[in-house]
Design a protein around this motif. Sequence first.
Motif, PDB file in Angstrom:
ATOM      1  N   PHE A 180       0.846  -1.190   0.000  1.00  0.00           N
ATOM      2  CA  PHE A 180       0.000   0.000   0.000  1.00  0.00           C
ATOM      3  C   PHE A 180       0.883   1.242   0.000  1.00  0.00           C
ATOM      4  CE2 PHE A 180       0.897  -1.395   4.261  1.00  0.00           C
ATOM      5  CZ  PHE A 180       1.139  -0.234   4.979  1.00  0.00           C
ATOM      6  N   ASP A 181       0.400   2.291  -0.658  1.00  0.00           N
ATOM      7  CA  ASP A 181       1.175   3.524  -0.705  1.00  0.00           C
ATOM      8  C   ASP A 181       0.931   4.347   0.563  1.00  0.00           C
ATOM      9  OD1 ASP A 181      -1.532   4.046  -1.794  1.00  0.00           O
ATOM     10  OD2 ASP A 181      -0.809   6.107  -1.911  1.00  0.00           O
ATOM     11  N   ILE A 182       1.941   5.069   0.978  1.00  0.00           N
ATOM     12  CA  ILE A 182       1.850   5.940   2.150  1.00  0.00           C
ATOM     13  C   ILE A 182       2.229   7.347   1.673  1.00  0.00           C
ATOM     14  CG2 ILE A 182       2.505   6.242   4.568  1.00  0.00           C
ATOM     15  CD1 ILE A 182       3.649   3.417   4.493  1.00  0.00           C
ATOM     16  N   PRO A 183       1.245   8.142   1.211  1.00  0.00           N
ATOM     17  CA  PRO A 183       1.557   9.438   0.592  1.00  0.00           C
ATOM     18  C   PRO A 183       2.382  10.359   1.464  1.00  0.00           C
ATOM     19  CG  PRO A 183      -0.728   8.828   0.182  1.00  0.00           C
ATOM     20  CD  PRO A 183      -0.186   7.826   1.160  1.00  0.00           C
ATOM     21  N   ASP A 184       2.101  10.420   2.752  1.00  0.00           N
ATOM     22  CA  ASP A 184       2.793  11.376   3.610  1.00  0.00           C
ATOM     23  C   ASP A 184       4.231  10.978   3.904  1.00  0.00           C
ATOM     24  OD1 ASP A 184       2.449  13.886   4.946  1.00  0.00           O
ATOM     25  OD2 ASP A 184       2.607  12.825   6.864  1.00  0.00           O
ATOM     26  N   VAL A 185       4.553   9.694   3.700  1.00  0.00           N
ATOM     27  CA  VAL A 185       5.909   9.208   3.919  1.00  0.00           C
ATOM     28  C   VAL A 185       6.681   9.155   2.600  1.00  0.00           C
ATOM     29  CG1 VAL A 185       7.292   7.263   4.796  1.00  0.00           C
ATOM     30  CG2 VAL A 185       5.169   7.910   5.951  1.00  0.00           C
ATOM     31  N   GLY A 186       5.950   9.021   1.502  1.00  0.00           N
ATOM     32  CA  GLY A 186       6.596   9.004   0.204  1.00  0.00           C
ATOM     33  C   GLY A 186       7.176   7.671  -0.180  1.00  0.00           C
ATOM     34  N   GLY A 226       4.482   0.751   1.642  1.00  0.00           N
ATOM     35  CA  GLY A 226       4.642  -0.193   2.738  1.00  0.00           C
ATOM     36  C   GLY A 226       4.267  -1.593   2.286  1.00  0.00           C
ATOM     37  N   GLN A 227       4.899  -2.576   2.876  1.00  0.00           N
ATOM     38  CA  GLN A 227       4.571  -3.977   2.624  1.00  0.00           C
ATOM     39  C   GLN A 227       4.262  -4.654   3.949  1.00  0.00           C
ATOM     40  OE1 GLN A 227       7.700  -6.065   0.581  1.00  0.00           O
ATOM     41  NE2 GLN A 227       7.253  -5.154  -1.411  1.00  0.00           N
ATOM     42  N   VAL A 228       3.070  -5.260   4.049  1.00  0.00           N
ATOM     43  CA  VAL A 228       2.770  -6.076   5.213  1.00  0.00           C
ATOM     44  C   VAL A 228       3.752  -7.246   5.214  1.00  0.00           C
ATOM     45  CG1 VAL A 228       1.039  -7.511   6.349  1.00  0.00           C
ATOM     46  CG2 VAL A 228       0.348  -5.403   5.196  1.00  0.00           C
ATOM     47  N   VAL A 229       4.357  -7.495   6.344  1.00  0.00           N
ATOM     48  CA  VAL A 229       5.421  -8.506   6.405  1.00  0.00           C
ATOM     49  C   VAL A 229       4.880  -9.899   6.103  1.00  0.00           C
ATOM     50  CG1 VAL A 229       6.823  -7.192   8.018  1.00  0.00           C
ATOM     51  CG2 VAL A 229       5.120  -8.804   8.906  1.00  0.00           C
ATOM     52  N   HIS A 230       5.708 -10.719   5.469  1.00  0.00           N
ATOM     53  CA  HIS A 230       5.452 -12.156   5.354  1.00  0.00           C
ATOM     54  C   HIS A 230       5.975 -12.866   6.594  1.00  0.00           C
ATOM     55  CE1 HIS A 230       4.975 -12.203   0.719  1.00  0.00           C
ATOM     56  NE2 HIS A 230       3.806 -12.289   1.310  1.00  0.00           N
ATOM     57  N   SER A 231       7.105 -12.417   7.053  1.00  0.00           N
ATOM     58  CA  SER A 231       7.670 -12.801   8.349  1.00  0.00           C
ATOM     59  C   SER A 231       8.731 -11.759   8.665  1.00  0.00           C
ATOM     60  CB  SER A 231       8.266 -14.223   8.320  1.00  0.00           C
ATOM     61  OG  SER A 231       9.593 -14.208   7.863  1.00  0.00           O
ATOM     62  N   LEU A 232       9.392 -11.923   9.808  1.00  0.00           N
ATOM     63  CA  LEU A 232      10.392 -10.933  10.231  1.00  0.00           C
ATOM     64  C   LEU A 232      11.807 -11.513  10.161  1.00  0.00           C
ATOM     65  CD1 LEU A 232       8.446  -9.537  13.310  1.00  0.00           C
ATOM     66  CD2 LEU A 232       8.728  -8.422  11.088  1.00  0.00           C
ATOM     67  N   ALA A 233      12.018 -12.464   9.256  1.00  0.00           N
ATOM     68  CA  ALA A 233      13.287 -13.179   9.203  1.00  0.00           C
ATOM     69  C   ALA A 233      14.486 -12.233   9.094  1.00  0.00           C
ATOM     70  CB  ALA A 233      13.281 -14.166   8.031  1.00  0.00           C
ATOM     71  N   LYS A 234      14.379 -11.216   8.251  1.00  0.00           N
ATOM     72  CA  LYS A 234      15.503 -10.302   8.067  1.00  0.00           C
ATOM     73  C   LYS A 234      15.468  -9.151   9.072  1.00  0.00           C
ATOM     74  CE  LYS A 234      15.202 -11.349   3.168  1.00  0.00           C
ATOM     75  NZ  LYS A 234      14.766 -10.832   1.863  1.00  0.00           N
ATOM     76  N   TRP A 235      14.269  -8.638   9.342  1.00  0.00           N
ATOM     77  CA  TRP A 235      14.143  -7.530  10.285  1.00  0.00           C
ATOM     78  C   TRP A 235      14.758  -7.873  11.630  1.00  0.00           C
ATOM     79  CZ3 TRP A 235      11.937  -7.130  15.068  1.00  0.00           C
ATOM     80  CH2 TRP A 235      11.817  -5.836  15.598  1.00  0.00           C
ATOM     81  N   LYS A 236      14.585  -9.113  12.087  1.00  0.00           N
ATOM     82  CA  LYS A 236      15.076  -9.506  13.414  1.00  0.00           C
ATOM     83  C   LYS A 236      16.597  -9.393  13.508  1.00  0.00           C
ATOM     84  CE  LYS A 236      13.267 -13.452  12.904  1.00  0.00           C
ATOM     85  NZ  LYS A 236      12.969 -14.889  13.108  1.00  0.00           N
ATOM     86  N   ARG A 237      17.262  -9.751  12.444  1.00  0.00           N
ATOM     87  CA  ARG A 237      18.729  -9.710  12.484  1.00  0.00           C
ATOM     88  C   ARG A 237      19.223  -8.274  12.556  1.00  0.00           C
ATOM     89  NH1 ARG A 237      22.694 -13.288   8.577  1.00  0.00           N
ATOM     90  NH2 ARG A 237      24.636 -12.864   9.674  1.00  0.00           N
ATOM     91  N   LEU A 238      18.550  -7.405  11.832  1.00  0.00           N
ATOM     92  CA  LEU A 238      18.887  -5.987  11.919  1.00  0.00           C
ATOM     93  C   LEU A 238      18.573  -5.459  13.318  1.00  0.00           C
ATOM     94  CD1 LEU A 238      19.920  -3.603  10.240  1.00  0.00           C
ATOM     95  CD2 LEU A 238      17.542  -3.114   9.616  1.00  0.00           C
ATOM     96  N   ALA A 239      17.478  -5.955  13.925  1.00  0.00           N
ATOM     97  CA  ALA A 239      17.105  -5.521  15.269  1.00  0.00           C
ATOM     98  C   ALA A 239      18.138  -5.939  16.306  1.00  0.00           C
ATOM     99  CB  ALA A 239      15.735  -6.074  15.640  1.00  0.00           C
ATOM    100  N   LEU A 240      18.778  -7.100  16.126  1.00  0.00           N
ATOM    101  CA  LEU A 240      19.836  -7.514  17.044  1.00  0.00           C
ATOM    102  C   LEU A 240      20.927  -6.453  17.115  1.00  0.00           C
ATOM    103  CD1 LEU A 240      20.467 -11.319  16.308  1.00  0.00           C
ATOM    104  CD2 LEU A 240      19.270 -10.331  18.270  1.00  0.00           C
ATOM    105  N   LYS A 241      21.246  -5.887  15.948  1.00  0.00           N
ATOM    106  CA  LYS A 241      22.282  -4.849  15.896  1.00  0.00           C
ATOM    107  C   LYS A 241      21.765  -3.543  16.491  1.00  0.00           C
ATOM    108  CE  LYS A 241      25.011  -2.216  12.485  1.00  0.00           C
ATOM    109  NZ  LYS A 241      26.356  -2.467  13.047  1.00  0.00           N
ATOM    110  N   ARG A 242      20.570  -3.134  16.089  1.00  0.00           N
ATOM    111  CA  ARG A 242      20.024  -1.854  16.538  1.00  0.00           C
ATOM    112  C   ARG A 242      19.794  -1.830  18.047  1.00  0.00           C
ATOM    113  NH1 ARG A 242      15.381  -0.704  11.918  1.00  0.00           N
ATOM    114  NH2 ARG A 242      16.746   0.214  10.329  1.00  0.00           N
ATOM    115  N   TYR A 243      19.320  -2.943  18.588  1.00  0.00           N
ATOM    116  CA  TYR A 243      18.991  -3.000  20.011  1.00  0.00           C
ATOM    117  C   TYR A 243      20.166  -3.478  20.863  1.00  0.00           C
ATOM    118  CZ  TYR A 243      14.165  -2.714  18.243  1.00  0.00           C
ATOM    119  OH  TYR A 243      13.008  -2.343  17.608  1.00  0.00           O
ATOM    120  N   GLU A 244      21.315  -3.689  20.225  1.00  0.00           N
ATOM    121  CA  GLU A 244      22.588  -3.981  20.904  1.00  0.00           C
ATOM    122  C   GLU A 244      22.510  -5.242  21.764  1.00  0.00           C
ATOM    123  OE1 GLU A 244      23.352  -0.329  22.974  1.00  0.00           O
ATOM    124  OE2 GLU A 244      24.167   0.662  21.178  1.00  0.00           O
TER     125      GLU A 244
END
Length: 335
Positions: A68-74, A77-95
């Motif tokens: 779905f498009d988010i006009p104010d953000v430009g 967005g994609q509803v996740v299929h799963s968080l397989a990749k996001w979680k690994r990035l979160a490990l780094k971000r959340y230390e």
Amino acid sequence: MSKLFIPAGYRMPLTNNELQRAIELIHEEFQHSLSVRLNLHRVSAPLFVDGGTGLNDDLNGVERPVTFDIPDVGTDGQVVHSLAKWKRLALKRYEFKVGTGLYTDMNAIRRDEEVDNLHSIYVDQWDWEKHIDVKNRNMQYLKDTVRDIVGAICDTSAALRNAYPALTFKPEREIYFITTQELEDRYPDLTPNERETEICRQYRTVFLMQIGKTLHSGQKHDGRAPDYDDWNLNGDILMWNPVLERSFELSSMGIRVDAAALDRQLTEANCDYRRKLPFHQMLLNGQLPQSIGGGIGQSRLCMLLLGTCHIGEVQASLWDRETVEGCEKAGITLL
């Protein structure tokens, strides 16, 4: 189109009210046991991600994300299929330090899913990820982690049976480990699903390893995206389902790709275009932690431990008219 299967003489042993309280108990018990065994902490997670980042799980590479498009953000967005990749990035971000990790409630929409007793367009699972040392990228560490997860399932089942004596399912704690190639060698004339059913019929709890690799037959046992699991160090936790009399997948998991594995698997899967995406650039440049992780189906676990025959008995979703009418006729309540 309905693919409804109702076992002969099927009856849910709990009332609708008891069922809801039992689902709550399963969630509480399993989350606690899993977090203690794997040293995980709960975090908040997104329902959707930026479609241009490469963070969404591509599953088998053919499923269409809800976009779905988010006009104010430009951006889209994609509803996740799963968080397989996001979680690994979160490990780094959340230390998260080595030996610790995260888990979260993941809710997804898989619009192209073919719905049946086990599959819904709504997906709910515990997604988890753990920061590991490079020396833990081996089969023994993977197997030890699988034993911890199965232990959490068995502990949850024991608590559930204690609270609701009418429930009789008791999962097998001992795990049989086998690779997809060994399984093909054992049952060369069967389909992948038939092989899983036969091995689970014999051993009850199975960890099927090395999913995504091309087998000697020239086929793959099942598809697996090239950019999260290392195909040499992954697998599915399967258990025998006595109500449906078939194998029952509870979890897809694995040690994640390092730069070398990602490089190899992107080429093998003809996905070299992903190398330019931000997430993949970080991986190839060694900027993300080594990790192990997976997803554990919440409704799947409830189905198995409660002895329901249809996933719609433990989660609210949408079903075709034939399924709804068939369940009503059989006295099955779809949420």
